[in-house]
Design a protein around this motif. Structure first.
Motif, short mmCIF file in Angstrom:
data_model
loop_
_atom_site.label_atom_id
_atom_site.label_comp_id
_atom_site.label_asym_id
_atom_site.label_seq_id
_atom_site.Cartn_x
_atom_site.Cartn_y
_atom_site.Cartn_z
N SER A 143 0.86 -1.18 0.00
CA SER A 143 0.00 0.00 0.00
C SER A 143 0.89 1.23 0.00
CB SER A 143 -0.90 0.02 1.24
OG SER A 143 -1.57 1.26 1.34
N PRO A 144 0.51 2.26 -0.74
CA PRO A 144 1.31 3.49 -0.74
C PRO A 144 1.00 4.38 0.47
CG PRO A 144 -0.53 3.72 -2.26
CD PRO A 144 -0.59 2.32 -1.73
N LYS A 145 0.02 3.99 1.28
CA LYS A 145 -0.44 4.84 2.39
C LYS A 145 0.43 4.69 3.64
CE LYS A 145 -5.38 4.91 1.34
NZ LYS A 145 -6.71 4.64 1.89
N HIS A 146 0.40 5.76 4.42
CA HIS A 146 0.92 5.74 5.79
C HIS A 146 -0.33 5.69 6.67
CE1 HIS A 146 2.84 7.99 9.39
NE2 HIS A 146 2.97 6.69 9.54
N ILE A 147 -0.60 4.52 7.24
CA ILE A 147 -1.84 4.31 7.98
C ILE A 147 -1.62 4.67 9.45
CG2 ILE A 147 -3.47 2.54 8.74
CD1 ILE A 147 -2.94 1.13 6.03
N THR A 148 -2.56 5.44 10.00
CA THR A 148 -2.42 5.90 11.39
C THR A 148 -3.65 5.63 12.24
OG1 THR A 148 -3.17 8.12 10.78
CG2 THR A 148 -0.78 7.72 10.74
N ASP A 149 -4.61 4.84 11.73
CA ASP A 149 -5.79 4.55 12.54
C ASP A 149 -6.31 3.13 12.30
OD1 ASP A 149 -7.62 4.53 10.28
OD2 ASP A 149 -7.63 6.70 10.35
N THR A 150 -7.16 2.68 13.20
CA THR A 150 -7.68 1.31 13.16
C THR A 150 -8.55 1.06 11.93
OG1 THR A 150 -7.68 1.31 15.57
CG2 THR A 150 -8.95 -0.42 14.51
N LYS A 151 -9.35 2.03 11.56
CA LYS A 151 -10.26 1.86 10.41
C LYS A 151 -9.47 1.57 9.13
CE LYS A 151 -12.31 5.47 8.49
NZ LYS A 151 -12.11 5.76 7.13
N ASP A 152 -8.42 2.35 8.88
CA ASP A 152 -7.61 2.12 7.67
C ASP A 152 -6.78 0.85 7.78
OD1 ASP A 152 -8.66 4.34 6.42
OD2 ASP A 152 -6.97 5.65 6.92
N THR A 153 -6.38 0.49 9.00
CA THR A 153 -5.65 -0.78 9.20
C THR A 153 -6.54 -1.94 8.81
OG1 THR A 153 -4.37 0.19 11.01
CG2 THR A 153 -4.43 -2.22 10.88
N GLU A 154 -7.76 -1.93 9.31
CA GLU A 154 -8.72 -2.98 8.99
C GLU A 154 -8.98 -3.03 7.49
OE1 GLU A 154 -13.38 -3.92 9.87
OE2 GLU A 154 -12.23 -2.98 11.49
N GLN A 155 -9.14 -1.87 6.87
CA GLN A 155 -9.41 -1.81 5.43
C GLN A 155 -8.25 -2.41 4.63
OE1 GLN A 155 -12.37 -0.98 4.04
NE2 GLN A 155 -11.41 -1.80 2.21
N TYR A 156 -7.01 -2.14 5.05
CA TYR A 156 -5.85 -2.72 4.36
C TYR A 156 -5.91 -4.25 4.41
CZ TYR A 156 -1.15 -4.38 3.47
OH TYR A 156 -0.08 -5.07 2.97
N PHE A 157 -6.25 -4.80 5.57
CA PHE A 157 -6.24 -6.25 5.71
C PHE A 157 -7.43 -6.94 5.04
CE2 PHE A 157 -3.12 -5.30 9.06
CZ PHE A 157 -2.09 -6.12 8.59
N VAL A 158 -8.48 -6.19 4.67
CA VAL A 158 -9.60 -6.79 3.93
C VAL A 158 -9.07 -7.48 2.68
CG1 VAL A 158 -11.64 -6.24 2.51
CG2 VAL A 158 -11.41 -5.26 4.80
N ASN A 159 -8.22 -6.82 1.93
CA ASN A 159 -7.67 -7.40 0.71
C ASN A 159 -6.47 -8.31 0.96
OD1 ASN A 159 -9.51 -6.14 -1.08
ND2 ASN A 159 -8.38 -4.22 -0.84
N PHE A 160 -5.64 -7.94 1.93
CA PHE A 160 -4.41 -8.71 2.16
C PHE A 160 -4.72 -10.14 2.61
CE2 PHE A 160 -0.53 -9.95 4.50
CZ PHE A 160 0.38 -9.83 3.46
N VAL A 161 -5.70 -10.34 3.50
CA VAL A 161 -6.00 -11.69 3.99
C VAL A 161 -6.54 -12.59 2.88
CG1 VAL A 161 -6.31 -10.99 6.39
CG2 VAL A 161 -8.31 -11.10 4.88
N LEU A 162 -7.09 -12.00 1.82
CA LEU A 162 -7.60 -12.80 0.70
C LEU A 162 -6.47 -13.46 -0.10
CD1 LEU A 162 -10.46 -10.46 -0.62
CD2 LEU A 162 -10.65 -12.48 0.87
N LYS A 163 -5.24 -13.00 0.11
CA LYS A 163 -4.08 -13.58 -0.59
C LYS A 163 -3.55 -14.82 0.14
CE LYS A 163 -2.84 -8.99 -2.11
NZ LYS A 163 -1.90 -8.35 -3.00
N ASN A 164 -4.25 -15.24 1.21
CA ASN A 164 -3.84 -16.41 2.01
C ASN A 164 -2.40 -16.30 2.50
OD1 ASN A 164 -6.35 -17.76 1.65
ND2 ASN A 164 -5.69 -18.28 -0.42
#
Length: 194
Positions: A109-130
């Motif tokens: 991700s090109p983002k600098h994540i600083t909160d829980t909401k964006d952290t969760e959003q990042y992992f929505v797609n990442f966990v799908l990669k197993n």
């Protein structure tokens, strides 16, 4: 009293120093909290009675955590994080990150994540990669007993069974203790240059 010593003073043994360690249990009977402390009493004989002329008590400083203990904690926390990826539940993964002070620079991700909401959003797609991570090189630096930096290299296996692709990456985690829980305050991951 858990440890003590006594030293006599005065020509007639009319004073002594009693010092050492003790544990107090504080609070209501059904919710007691032990507090370890150090003590020094100077007792003096006055007539036929012993009286305290000096009393000093202080909370025992915490015992420093050994490098071995902190490395074990770091490895356990990495396993907890890696296991949370296996649940494919982005909320469980994001729950391991600090919700008050966070710096997260994810691998893809090109983002600098600083909160829980964006952290969760990042992992929505990442966990799908197993993803499944294996640490291949690591270093742990303790900062007291409630913070440490865990850095090194890991290899992620991504994709479906039978078609997994290894991705070698570098990592830095800063874990801090919040109450009784360890939380990720900083996570930086990047693909290892060739």
């Amino acid at each position: 009293i858990t440890d003590e010593s006594v030293q006599a003073y005065g020509p007639a043994g009319d004073a002594y120093l009693h010092s050492g360690m003790y544990t107090f249990e504080l609070g209501d009977a059904d919710n007691r909290t032990p507090v370890q402390a150090r003590f020094s009493y100077v007792w003096q004989k006055q007539g036929n009675e012993w009286k305290i002329s000096h009393h000093h008590s202080s909370v025992r400083p915490p015992t420093p955590v050994s490098q071995e203990e902190m490395t074990k904690t770091a490895q356990e926390n990495f396993k907890k994080w890696n296991d949370s990826l296996q649940t494919k539940d982005p909320k469980k993964v994001a729950a391991l990150y600090s919700d008050s002070a966070l710096s997260f620079l994810p691998t893809v991700s090109p983002k600098h994540i600083t909160d829980t909401k964006d952290t969760e959003q990042y992992f929505v797609n990442f966990v799908l990669k197993n993803p499944f991570g294996t640490i291949t090189d690591e270093s742990v630096q303790a900062y007291g007993s409630d913070a440490y930096l865990h850095s090194g290299q890991y290899t992620f296996e991504l994709g479906d069974a039978g078609a997994r692709t290894p991705v070698e990456a570098r990592f830095s985690y800063m874990w801090t203790k919040s109450g009784d829980e360890w939380k990720i305050a900083h996570h930086h991951s990047s693909v290892r240059p060739e």
